[in-house]
Design a protein around this motif. Structure first.
Motif, PDB file in Angstrom:
ATOM      1  N   ASP A 194      -8.679  79.593 -49.526  1.00  0.00           N
ATOM      2  CA  ASP A 194      -8.035  80.547 -48.619  1.00  0.00           C
ATOM      3  C   ASP A 194      -8.278  81.940 -49.177  1.00  0.00           C
ATOM      4  N   GLU A 195      -8.777  82.841 -48.313  1.00  0.00           N
ATOM      5  CA  GLU A 195      -9.068  84.203 -48.751  1.00  0.00           C
ATOM      6  C   GLU A 195      -8.143  85.168 -48.024  1.00  0.00           C
ATOM      7  N   VAL A 196      -7.429  85.974 -48.785  1.00  0.00           N
ATOM      8  CA  VAL A 196      -6.456  86.904 -48.216  1.00  0.00           C
ATOM      9  C   VAL A 196      -6.888  88.333 -48.503  1.00  0.00           C
TER      10      VAL A 196
ATOM     11  N   LYS B   9      -9.404  97.256 -52.289  1.00  0.00           N
ATOM     12  CA  LYS B   9      -8.720  96.251 -53.086  1.00  0.00           C
ATOM     13  C   LYS B   9      -9.435  94.918 -52.923  1.00  0.00           C
ATOM     14  N   PRO B  10      -9.666  94.204 -54.012  1.00  0.00           N
ATOM     15  CA  PRO B  10     -10.370  92.913 -53.903  1.00  0.00           C
ATOM     16  C   PRO B  10      -9.520  91.878 -53.188  1.00  0.00           C
ATOM     17  N   ASN B  11     -10.170  91.001 -52.464  1.00  0.00           N
ATOM     18  CA  ASN B  11      -9.448  89.938 -51.777  1.00  0.00           C
ATOM     19  C   ASN B  11      -8.862  88.948 -52.783  1.00  0.00           C
ATOM     20  N   ARG B  12      -7.722  88.392 -52.410  1.00  0.00           N
ATOM     21  CA  ARG B  12      -7.142  87.323 -53.222  1.00  0.00           C
ATOM     22  C   ARG B  12      -7.724  85.991 -52.767  1.00  0.00           C
TER      23      ARG B  12
ATOM     24  N   TYR C 139      -3.418  83.157 -57.537  1.00  0.00           N
ATOM     25  CA  TYR C 139      -4.596  83.650 -56.825  1.00  0.00           C
ATOM     26  C   TYR C 139      -5.634  84.125 -57.841  1.00  0.00           C
ATOM     27  N   ILE C 140      -6.859  84.234 -57.384  1.00  0.00           N
ATOM     28  CA  ILE C 140      -7.999  84.531 -58.247  1.00  0.00           C
ATOM     29  C   ILE C 140      -8.731  85.746 -57.709  1.00  0.00           C
ATOM     30  N   TYR C 141      -9.249  86.570 -58.617  1.00  0.00           N
ATOM     31  CA  TYR C 141     -10.111  87.675 -58.226  1.00  0.00           C
ATOM     32  C   TYR C 141     -11.550  87.327 -58.581  1.00  0.00           C
ATOM     33  N   PHE C 142     -12.396  87.296 -57.559  1.00  0.00           N
ATOM     34  CA  PHE C 142     -13.817  87.028 -57.773  1.00  0.00           C
ATOM     35  C   PHE C 142     -14.532  87.641 -56.576  1.00  0.00           C
TER      36      PHE C 142
END
Length: 259
Positions: A90-92, A98-101, A57-60
């Motif tokens: 896909d955004e979780v 907390k930032p979305n994954r 997963y990515i944080y942006f």
């Protein structure tokens, strides 16, 4: 183009299949957004950002997209929706503060191309990567090695930032790395900018970024150069009593930030 320009230039990877059906219907902003997320995979692999299923997963954050794409938040949300509806994102949500994954998806064809371009590893490891593919190619981290290699001096800066300011996300990591590798600002001077922010109660990346940007634009890249700049400022202030004070010594104008 001079050799120094070649050495200092870094490039984003743009998946060619984004220009084929059905992805060609995406807006240019959505394509750029996917390109930035694609590039960020290497940082996720480096930091161990993958879930219990092994999916990277990515944080942006939206704020980071707003800054890099120079657009409004509604435009960012619209671009995310485009990528989601076409099956590339896909955004979780993780909860408050907390930032979305962000999980990016690809195609089998794009995975095969990744494996052809992947230079770091053995034939067996590439075969194993292909076997592990389950419809999402974010398990394959294929970025330019220069984007993921961090020397000890840079790592020291990143660790220092997290001790004095707080957690360092992917966008901030890449920006600090650029100041060191591309703008040529020495790591100790970057740490001074971090100290200046922390000591003045400005524990946010934006404040540090403005200091470093100002130094880079004014050709200040070393501790010695910044010391000289401070001395020149102090001398000019001494000749004009009652003028502005630095935040280190009092409230008022900050010559590094311009306000």
């Amino acid at each position: 183009m001079h050799i120094d320009e070649v050495k200092n230039n870094q490039f984003y990877q743009f998946p060619k299949w984004l220009l084929t059906e059905p992805y060609i219907e995406l807006s240019h902003r959505a394509m750029l957004m996917y390109m930035f997320l694609w590039d960020r995979r290497g940082l996720s692999e480096k930091n161990g950002w993958y879930d219990e299923d092994g999916k990277v997963y990515i944080y942006f954050t939206n704020e980071q997209f707003i800054e890099i794409l120079k657009c409004s938040e509604p435009a960012i949300i619209k671009s995310k929706k485009e990528l989601t509806e076409i099956g590339l994102l896909d955004e979780v949500r993780q909860g408050i503060n907390k930032p979305n994954r962000l999980y990016i998806n690809g195609t089998k064809n794009s995975l095969v191309q990744d494996l052809k371009n992947f230079k770091h590893g053995t034939k067996n490891s590439l075969v194993q990567d292909l076997k592990n593919f389950k419809g999402i190619n974010t398990n394959i981290i294929n970025t330019n090695i220069s984007n993921t290699t961090t020397n000890s001096a840079e790592k020291n800066v990143f660790d220092y930032y997290q001790r004095r300011i707080g957690s360092l996300d992917g966008f901030q990591y890449e920006r600090l790395k650029d100041y060191i590798e591309i703008d040529g600002i020495e790591p100790e001077l970057v740490k001074r900018a971090i100290d200046r922010a922390a000591d003045n109660g400005k524990r946010n990346f934006s404040y540090i970024n403005k200091i470093l940007k100002n130094w880079a634009q004014n050709g200040i890249r070393t501790i010695a150069q910044q010391d000289e700049e401070q001395r020149s400022f102090a001398d000019s202030k001494a000749k004009k009593p009652g003028t502005f004070e630095r935040p280190e010594y009092g409230q008022g104008y900050d010559p590094e930030l311009g306000f």
